[in-house]
Design an enzyme around this catalytic site. Structure first.
Site, short mmCIF file in Angstrom:
data_model
loop_
_atom_site.label_atom_id
_atom_site.label_comp_id
_atom_site.label_asym_id
_atom_site.label_seq_id
_atom_site.Cartn_x
_atom_site.Cartn_y
_atom_site.Cartn_z
N GLY A 14 16.58 19.04 4.51
CA GLY A 14 17.92 19.06 3.93
C GLY A 14 18.95 19.64 4.89
O GLY A 14 18.62 20.14 5.97
N MET B 205 20.84 22.35 4.73
CA MET B 205 20.69 23.78 5.01
C MET B 205 19.43 24.04 5.81
O MET B 205 19.42 24.87 6.74
CB MET B 205 20.65 24.57 3.69
CG MET B 205 20.79 26.07 3.88
SD MET B 205 22.38 26.50 4.59
CE MET B 205 21.96 28.06 5.36
N THR C 77 20.42 29.09 -5.85
CA THR C 77 21.30 29.57 -6.92
C THR C 77 20.98 28.81 -8.21
O THR C 77 20.20 27.88 -8.22
CB THR C 77 22.78 29.38 -6.56
OG1 THR C 77 23.05 27.99 -6.31
CG2 THR C 77 23.15 30.18 -5.32
N PHE D 162 25.15 33.92 2.06
CA PHE D 162 24.70 34.78 3.16
C PHE D 162 25.73 34.95 4.26
O PHE D 162 25.45 35.61 5.26
CB PHE D 162 23.39 34.23 3.74
CG PHE D 162 22.19 34.51 2.89
CD1 PHE D 162 21.45 35.66 3.07
CD2 PHE D 162 21.83 33.63 1.88
CE1 PHE D 162 20.35 35.93 2.26
CE2 PHE D 162 20.73 33.89 1.06
CZ PHE D 162 19.99 35.04 1.26
N HIS E 283 33.36 22.77 -3.79
CA HIS E 283 32.14 22.42 -3.06
C HIS E 283 31.97 20.91 -2.98
O HIS E 283 32.64 20.16 -3.69
CB HIS E 283 30.91 23.05 -3.71
CG HIS E 283 30.75 24.51 -3.43
ND1 HIS E 283 31.32 25.48 -4.23
CD2 HIS E 283 30.10 25.17 -2.44
CE1 HIS E 283 31.03 26.67 -3.74
NE2 HIS E 283 30.30 26.52 -2.66
N HIS E 284 31.03 20.49 -2.16
CA HIS E 284 30.73 19.07 -1.96
C HIS E 284 30.25 18.41 -3.26
O HIS E 284 29.77 19.07 -4.18
CB HIS E 284 29.68 18.90 -0.86
CG HIS E 284 28.43 19.68 -1.11
ND1 HIS E 284 27.36 19.18 -1.82
CD2 HIS E 284 28.08 20.95 -0.76
CE1 HIS E 284 26.40 20.08 -1.89
NE2 HIS E 284 26.82 21.17 -1.26
N LYS F 158 26.65 19.12 -4.99
CA LYS F 158 26.22 20.42 -5.54
C LYS F 158 26.00 20.27 -7.04
O LYS F 158 26.88 19.78 -7.76
CB LYS F 158 27.26 21.50 -5.25
CG LYS F 158 26.80 22.90 -5.68
CD LYS F 158 27.73 23.97 -5.14
CE LYS F 158 27.33 25.36 -5.59
NZ LYS F 158 25.95 25.72 -5.15
#
Length: 269
Positions: A14, A16, A103, A128, A158-159, A162
């Site tokens: 992914g 991230m 989350t 973070f 956000h995109h 999400k």
């Protein structure tokens, strides 16, 4: 010479996960040893470096059933709540510490995470980035000074992919404000909808949510009084700040025994 911290990554393919791997490989204190995907994934057995475009690094993609005790020191997990809880079981079994960036946890799931922290060390954070954690401190101070005289609103962007709303970061901002004001976030929140909403309740936090395009993350907190308005905004230009913070957290927690921590502990805020 200090040994590098060996890091396992979940969800390595992914957005991230890719960013985390690149930053791990660039950090002189860490190196990737495990890249974990779901069972029966079509890329199992292939070199993760080649898959994400950085060349072969000698780490083959595996599924969670192939995690061995000596493969890693710390696991970094940015997946989904159900997956995180499964990975926690592995970390608890092998007495490995974990950094959680997932989350959308329920209260019951958070309680499960807390129970594991009695046996291993866990860092959990909605965000973070160093910048957003400094923003939390600014929000706390601002709320202490003008919170009682302001309508407070949180706007988050956000995109389009999400899946949880509000974002974990927006909720954490809400918790920071609620603690200062002695409010209950679940009861003292407004989520704006169409229609006749009535006069705005002064003792509540308003949330506005946007999901669009490829927005990495933007959070604005507005303190509005009759005379003036203060806006405090953090914008993430890319995910590298999240990756660096997560790796900094992994290095920090490596030698810890047990406990539940967050970025305020890592950054000594």
């Amino acid at each position: 010479m200090n040994k590098k911290t060996r890091i396992a990554i979940t969800g390595p393919i992914g957005r991230m996960g890719r960013m985390l791997i690149k930053e791990i490989q660039n950090n002189k204190h860490s190196h990737l040893t495990v890249a974990v995907v779901q069972k029966k994934h079509q890329l199992i057995g292939q070199d993760i470096g080649r898959i994400i475009g950085i060349g072969e690094i000698g780490v083959l993609i595996s599924d969670e059933l192939n995690i061995k005790k000596n493969d890693f020191d710390v696991l970094i997990d940015f997946t989904r709540p159900a997956g995180t809880l499964e990975y926690l079981k592995y970390c608890n079994k092998f007495k490995k510490n974990i950094v959680i960036g997932t989350t959308g946890f329920s209260k019951e799931e958070i309680d499960i995470i807390k129970s594991y922290s009695q046996k291993i060390a866990i860092i959990i954070a909605s965000n973070f980035s160093i910048g957003i954690n400094l923003l939390f401190q600014l929000i706390k101070k601002t709320t202490q000074i003008i919170g009682k005289d302001s309508d407070i609103n949180i706007l988050e962007y956000h995109h389009r992919n999400k899946i949880d709303a509000p974002s974990g970061t927006a909720l954490e901002i809400g918790e920071v404000i609620s603690k200062v004001m002695n409010w209950n976030l679940n009861q003292d929140s407004i989520y704006y909808q169409k229609g006749i909403t009535g006069i705005r309740d002064a003792k509540k936090i308003g949330f506005s949510i946007v999901r669009a395009g490829n927005i990495v993350g933007k959070h604005t907190v507005m303190f509005s009084s009759y005379d003036e308005e203060i806006k405090i905004t953090h914008t993430a230009s890319n995910r590298m700040s999240f990756a660096r913070g997560a790796i900094q957290s992994a290095l920090w927690i490596h030698k810890k025994n047990t406990g539940l921590f967050d970025m305020t502990d890592v950054l000594s805020l």
